[in-house]
Design a protein around this motif. Sequence first.
Motif, PDB file in Angstrom:
ATOM      1  N   LEU A  86       0.815  -1.102   0.335  1.00 46.64           N
ATOM      2  CA  LEU A  86      -0.111  -0.080  -0.058  1.00 46.64           C
ATOM      3  C   LEU A  86       0.934   1.201  -0.067  1.00 46.64           C
ATOM      4  O   LEU A  86       0.616   2.232  -0.862  1.00 46.64           O
ATOM      5  CB  LEU A  86      -0.967  -0.047   1.165  1.00 46.64           C
ATOM      6  N   GLN A  87       2.014   1.171   0.741  1.00 43.76           N
ATOM      7  CA  GLN A  87       2.960   2.487   0.563  1.00 43.76           C
ATOM      8  C   GLN A  87       3.241   2.762  -0.505  1.00 43.76           C
ATOM      9  O   GLN A  87       3.525   3.869  -0.855  1.00 43.76           O
ATOM     10  CB  GLN A  87       3.932   1.956   1.683  1.00 43.76           C
ATOM     11  N   PHE A  88       3.433   1.665  -1.708  1.00 44.30           N
ATOM     12  CA  PHE A  88       3.682   2.036  -2.978  1.00 44.30           C
ATOM     13  C   PHE A  88       2.618   2.381  -3.866  1.00 44.30           C
ATOM     14  O   PHE A  88       2.774   2.949  -5.067  1.00 44.30           O
ATOM     15  CB  PHE A  88       4.925   1.073  -3.526  1.00 44.30           C
TER      16      PHE A  88
ATOM     17  N   GLN B 221     -12.502  -4.271  -2.746  1.00 47.31           N
ATOM     18  CA  GLN B 221     -12.353  -2.855  -3.557  1.00 47.31           C
ATOM     19  C   GLN B 221     -13.007  -1.989  -2.777  1.00 47.31           C
ATOM     20  O   GLN B 221     -14.168  -2.283  -1.997  1.00 47.31           O
ATOM     21  CB  GLN B 221     -13.005  -3.083  -4.898  1.00 47.31           C
ATOM     22  N   ALA B 222     -12.806  -0.831  -2.919  1.00 47.57           N
ATOM     23  CA  ALA B 222     -13.544   0.408  -2.362  1.00 47.57           C
ATOM     24  C   ALA B 222     -13.860   1.386  -3.616  1.00 47.57           C
ATOM     25  O   ALA B 222     -12.952   1.350  -4.554  1.00 47.57           O
ATOM     26  CB  ALA B 222     -12.888   1.181  -1.293  1.00 47.57           C
TER      27      ALA B 222
ATOM     28  N   ILE C 267     -10.561   2.257  -9.184  1.00 44.46           N
ATOM     29  CA  ILE C 267     -10.757   1.446  -8.275  1.00 44.46           C
ATOM     30  C   ILE C 267      -9.550   0.462  -7.815  1.00 44.46           C
ATOM     31  O   ILE C 267      -9.206  -0.233  -9.071  1.00 44.46           O
ATOM     32  CB  ILE C 267     -12.215   0.652  -8.418  1.00 44.46           C
ATOM     33  N   HIS C 268      -9.051   0.234  -6.931  1.00 45.55           N
ATOM     34  CA  HIS C 268      -7.793  -0.374  -6.456  1.00 45.55           C
ATOM     35  C   HIS C 268      -8.675  -1.797  -5.994  1.00 45.55           C
ATOM     36  O   HIS C 268      -9.356  -2.061  -5.154  1.00 45.55           O
ATOM     37  CB  HIS C 268      -7.231   0.177  -5.521  1.00 45.55           C
TER      38      HIS C 268
ATOM     39  N   ASN D 132     -11.224   9.519  -4.977  1.00 40.90           N
ATOM     40  CA  ASN D 132     -10.179   8.181  -5.069  1.00 40.90           C
ATOM     41  C   ASN D 132     -10.550   7.479  -3.808  1.00 40.90           C
ATOM     42  O   ASN D 132     -10.994   8.266  -2.620  1.00 40.90           O
ATOM     43  CB  ASN D 132      -8.832   8.499  -5.270  1.00 40.90           C
ATOM     44  N   SER D 133      -9.994   6.250  -3.515  1.00 39.42           N
ATOM     45  CA  SER D 133     -10.012   5.529  -2.317  1.00 39.42           C
ATOM     46  C   SER D 133      -9.186   4.327  -2.266  1.00 39.42           C
ATOM     47  O   SER D 133      -8.648   3.951  -3.179  1.00 39.42           O
ATOM     48  CB  SER D 133     -11.397   5.195  -1.881  1.00 39.42           C
ATOM     49  N   VAL D 134      -8.844   3.898  -1.137  1.00 47.64           N
ATOM     50  CA  VAL D 134      -8.006   2.730  -1.015  1.00 47.64           C
ATOM     51  C   VAL D 134      -8.227   1.963   0.396  1.00 47.64           C
ATOM     52  O   VAL D 134      -8.492   2.899   1.469  1.00 47.64           O
ATOM     53  CB  VAL D 134      -6.669   2.954  -1.249  1.00 47.64           C
TER      54      VAL D 134
END
Lengths: 441, 441
Positions: free
Chosen positions: B188-190, B392-393, B424-425, B317-319
């Motif tokens: 997630l950091q990247f 997903q979010a 969407i991720h 955006n979202s994650v």
Amino acid sequence: MSRIIRNTTTREMLAQLAREAEGLSQRERREFLRKGVTALSAAAASGVAVAASVNTDNLPPNEPSWSRQLGHGVVDSPYGMPSTYEQHVVRRTVPWLTAESISSISMTPLADLKGIITPNGLVFERYHAGVPLINPDEHRLILHGLVERPLIFTMDDLMRFPSASEIKFIECPANGGMEWKGAQMEALQFTHGMLSCCEWTGVPLRVLLQEAGVKPEGKWILAEGADGAHMSRSIPLEKALDDTLVVYAQNGERLRPEQGYPLRLINPGWEGNTSIKWLRRLEVGDQPWYHREETSKYTDLLANGKARKFSFVQEANSVITHPCPEKPIRQSGFIEIEGLAWSGRGHIKQVDISFDGGVSWVPAQLKGLVLPKALTRFSLVTRWEGQTWLLQARAMDETGYVQPTLKQLREVRGTNSIYHKNSIHTWKVAANGEVTNVQIT
Amino acid sequence: MSRIIRNTTTREMLAQLAREAEGLSQRERREFLRKGVTALSAAAASGVAVAASVNTDNLPPNEPSWSRQLGHGVVDSPYGMPSTYEQHVVRRTVPWLTAESISSISMTPLADLKGIITPNGLVFERYHAGVPLINPDEHRLILHGLVERPLIFTMDDLMRFPSASEIKFIECPANGGMEWKGAQMEALQFTHGMLSCCEWTGVPLRVLLQEAGVKPEGKWILAEGADGAHMSRSIPLEKALDDTLVVYAQNGERLRPEQGYPLRLINPGWEGNTSIKWLRRLEVGDQPWYHREETSKYTDLLANGKARKFSFVQEANSVITHPCPEKPIRQSGFIEIEGLAWSGRGHIKQVDISFDGGVSWVPAQLKGLVLPKALTRFSLVTRWEGQTWLLQARAMDETGYVQPTLKQLREVRGTNSIYHKNSIHTWKVAANGEVTNVQIT
């Protein structure tokens, strides 16, 4: 007078500005560069009154040295620190306040802070046996006493619960306590610096209590720290079921060691010592424990020899952060009187400012977020032309409670206590702009 | 089963609990200590499955070593730092991303953060010529061009204006950019770490523009940094008059060097590079400047060979931050799906969660403060029993804009760009709880 200079460097642009100004007299040149900044400190801009310590090679129309070289790269500081030019902005102690550094206080430099968030590196400290270095993998929270199911939680257990985040102030009830009897602390950092405000994240204590199942006779909770002092306080069940948080993060990241890493309580709006740090044990009982830190300490000795006990709430309070002893007025003209207000009972509703020691009052503006039990910024823009002020702020919270004068407070509480001094504070602004701490009784 | 134990130490209390448990069978003993924590990680509590690295001497019923000694005193750390146990929570770089560390990026460890505030030491970094070390006494802000009164401000000048504080996210438009063409960043950091959120304090740019007096033909503003790159961007006057801040403080204290000390712009909701750091010059013009960083960089090359320019807004955006590759699921039972949503156009209105890669959706809860152009936390409590998820979010903002799928985004933008990938991720949760980054196109 000015012109569009496209695709030129700053240096060229400024050289041009300087050339345009060259033909003018000293006075006209100043006007050229200062025009419109009459209310501002334009001395430096005119190049006339630059302080001796300033390297004029870095001033316009020159390009400063740091614009002509590469800075340090991205890998040098994985955890960032303030600029070396801000090394004076640190927590400070009052050496005579306590006999031992392991049971002492450091205070937040409020005069240098903006907004309502206190950065983690500057949150005030208070501990009773020094800061323990706790391995979070070996830390446990024990919940027992008058419960159906005594429980032991690991940090992973606690972080698995749904989290809640709240911006809340935290204040030591001894904040300003040196002044009950008349001591004059000559800095905002020492009159009000046992005060900070963070976004705290953790689990509502009521959730853990639901898991354990509080028995009908359970009315109080003892919270105990894992520090060498085993610092402990009794907390009424009503508070625990209301808004007490079992906290593991502050301003996004995990708690700092001096703030209770890896786990602490936050009792929003209550005196800071109830927000037990390095939290290790919660015991449910049917009455308070009357431990040391709620009998011989953290009680308010009244004039008649009786002591107020369990005086949990930090009542409405306020202080002007600009100007203040650390931030005198350096220039006449417009000035923003700015400060912080807070109440342990909820929102700040209004703040008034007095320039004459409380004879007359004008309302300030609340600015930014106004959150319950959080620091709230207030502001009043006015002019200062060398007059002497006795500058005060007076907060009112959503309950209608109005911050008292020191005289009113002493009439009720006497002068024996060191806790819960929330009286109206006075800064004296002298004709030269210097600010001193005075008491109006 | 439990009893009130008044005025005893933790050690005595736990010894008693242990004695009570001794007569029970292994299973009963576990039940005794775990009861009610069925949904929690109670293995450690039972003393059975403690990891090899844990020193059992510090576990109940023992008093941990740090409770039996004094900690360090108050004077040791005037500016506080995180616990040594949190040394892994730092900004990190992707070595192959840029050729030079002076023009690179470090990313915020979102997986380890809580709430919405990013602590200053962990705010992501992006610079184009390294971090300059600027003496604030010698720093000047020049405001010129199509104005009635060209001005030069010292830092003192700027800090004299009434200040405003706003909690706003800041995001590099390249956030997630490595994945446009299909690179899989395994953290997630990247994937999303060029994203932070602070309380910023400064002067509204419109106030400075009023002081200077923008001429009628003034429509754009060039903002230029004092770094070696003289990083510059053209900003429409409408934005400058709306909510652009000239910022000198973040999360209460002065800006960090890597965040533009002593002065930067914040253009709320816009791509981070427009929020010029080390701000030295503002020029008012009648059209944009088309400098390097708004032509060859920070434009979005479309499939037809044309490029979107001045694509300022960071769309919704979202994650999901938990679970994620760095925070796999370690235990079956209840789980809080948690994450961050944000929009450059205002408030987040709704976030939905999918467990099946976008076939079906359920609404998440927004929790804590929901502020415009700020990070917003969302949460959904559910159960995980070893099933495979395509998690997903999907965020919707106050304008009704809904975060697109990667397929939808590619249909409009192609795959040439590296900027503004807000699709969407997807996290794939395996049966063993491990989480990997997958692309559903």
